[in-house]
Design an enzyme around this catalytic site. Structure first.
Site, PDB file in Angstrom:
ATOM      1  N   HIS A 100       0.422  -1.360  -0.037  1.00 30.11           N
ATOM      2  CA  HIS A 100      -0.286   0.165  -0.047  1.00 30.11           C
ATOM      3  C   HIS A 100       0.495   1.072  -0.016  1.00 30.11           C
ATOM      4  O   HIS A 100       1.549   0.909   0.745  1.00 30.11           O
ATOM      5  CB  HIS A 100      -0.989   0.224   1.195  1.00 30.11           C
ATOM      6  N   HIS A 102       1.196   5.207   0.515  1.00 30.93           N
ATOM      7  CA  HIS A 102       0.151   6.641   1.302  1.00 30.93           C
ATOM      8  C   HIS A 102       0.056   7.590   1.095  1.00 30.93           C
ATOM      9  O   HIS A 102       1.278   8.012   0.503  1.00 30.93           O
ATOM     10  CB  HIS A 102       0.919   6.261   3.101  1.00 30.93           C
TER      11      HIS A 102
HETATM   12  P1  5GP Z   1       1.883   0.214   7.027  1.00 30.03           P
HETATM   13  O1  5GP Z   1       2.487   0.810   8.792  1.00 30.03           O
HETATM   14  O2  5GP Z   1       1.315  -1.034   7.038  1.00 30.03           O
HETATM   15  O3  5GP Z   1       2.796   0.410   6.451  1.00 30.03           O
HETATM   16  O4  5GP Z   1       0.636   0.806   7.633  1.00 30.03           O
HETATM   17  C1  5GP Z   1      -0.609   0.258   7.818  1.00 30.03           C
HETATM   18  C2  5GP Z   1      -2.083   1.419   7.759  1.00 30.03           C
HETATM   19  O5  5GP Z   1      -3.208   0.532   7.818  1.00 30.03           O
HETATM   20  C3  5GP Z   1      -1.949   2.711   9.170  1.00 30.03           C
HETATM   21  O6  5GP Z   1      -2.013   4.015   8.841  1.00 30.03           O
HETATM   22  C4  5GP Z   1      -2.954   1.886   9.953  1.00 30.03           C
HETATM   23  O7  5GP Z   1      -3.509   3.098  10.376  1.00 30.03           O
HETATM   24  C5  5GP Z   1      -3.919   1.209   8.728  1.00 30.03           C
HETATM   25  N1  5GP Z   1      -4.941   0.521   8.933  1.00 30.03           N
HETATM   26  C6  5GP Z   1      -5.178  -0.830   9.381  1.00 30.03           C
HETATM   27  N2  5GP Z   1      -6.070  -1.241   9.969  1.00 30.03           N
HETATM   28  C7  5GP Z   1      -6.432  -1.020   8.967  1.00 30.03           C
HETATM   29  C8  5GP Z   1      -8.095  -1.145   8.325  1.00 30.03           C
HETATM   30  O8  5GP Z   1      -8.785  -1.999   9.150  1.00 30.03           O
HETATM   31  N3  5GP Z   1      -8.905   0.296   8.011  1.00 30.03           N
HETATM   32  C9  5GP Z   1      -7.670   1.047   7.253  1.00 30.03           C
HETATM   33  N4  5GP Z   1      -8.536   1.678   6.397  1.00 30.03           N
HETATM   34  N5  5GP Z   1      -6.838   1.365   7.945  1.00 30.03           N
HETATM   35  C10 5GP Z   1      -5.936   0.212   8.427  1.00 30.03           C
END
Ligand code: 5GP
Ligand code: ZN
Length: 144
Positions: A100, A102
């Site tokens: 993903h 951001h």
């Molecule tokens: P990472 O740290 O893996 O780059 O980011 C994961 C992101 O996913 C985090 O910013 C977190 O807030 C978001 N996130 C985690 N669970 C959910 C969810 O169930 N729904 C949404 N919309 N975002 C989520």
């Protein structure tokens, strides 16, 4: 679809999301724990763990969606800029193993840092080490 993947569940609709964009290959929705108002995530519909697991075409589609959304996201929250980034792999802080990107809106004086702030302690590298790293990268990509 990967079992126990939150983002696959968002794709199939079993977990709700505030979806802001979708097409045949990608989906974008608001982050549930935003670092700033408008914090948006862009994912491929299909499950891949890391950016480098995507083929070039799908990677291009993800970038197209990021590119498409940067301006609408910024203007929705009247941001002054945005940080657009991937945490690629657990060592980089990736918590959800469905790739993903951001889009984090940024505001003048918001107190956040640039991407340069992510490294713990930047190394001091000799010229020869830089040459060797550059050569290794050049030698190992497929040139496409
Ligand atoms: P990472 O740290 O893996 O780059 O980011 C994961 C992101 O996913 C985090 O910013 C977190 O807030 C978001 N996130 C985690 N669970 C959910 C969810 O169930 N729904 C949404 N919309 N975002 C989520
Ligand atoms: Zn997934």
């Amino acid at each position: 679809m990967a079992a126990d993947c939150i983002f696959c569940s968002i794709v199939d609709g079993s977990i709700p999301s505030r979806t802001v964009y979708e097409d045949s290959e990608t989906l974008a929705f608001l982050d549930a724990n935003p670092l700033a108002p408008g914090h948006t995530l862009v994912i491929p519909r299909e499950h891949y763990a890391r950016l480098d697991d995507l083929d070039a075409s799908l990677a291009g589609s993800v970038l197209e969606t990021l590119h498409e959304l940067v301006e609408p996201v910024e203007s929705a929250v009247e941001a002054d800029g945005s940080t657009v980034a991937f945490n690629n792999g657990p060592a980089a802080g990736q918590e959800i193993d469905h790739v993903h990107g951001h889009i984090i809106p940024r505001f003048d004086g918001d107190g956040g840092g640039p991407i340069h702030a992510v490294a713990g302690s930047p190394p001091e590298l000799e010229e020869s080490e830089l040459d060797s790293i550059a050569e290794s990268i050049t030698d190992s990509h497929d040139g496409e």
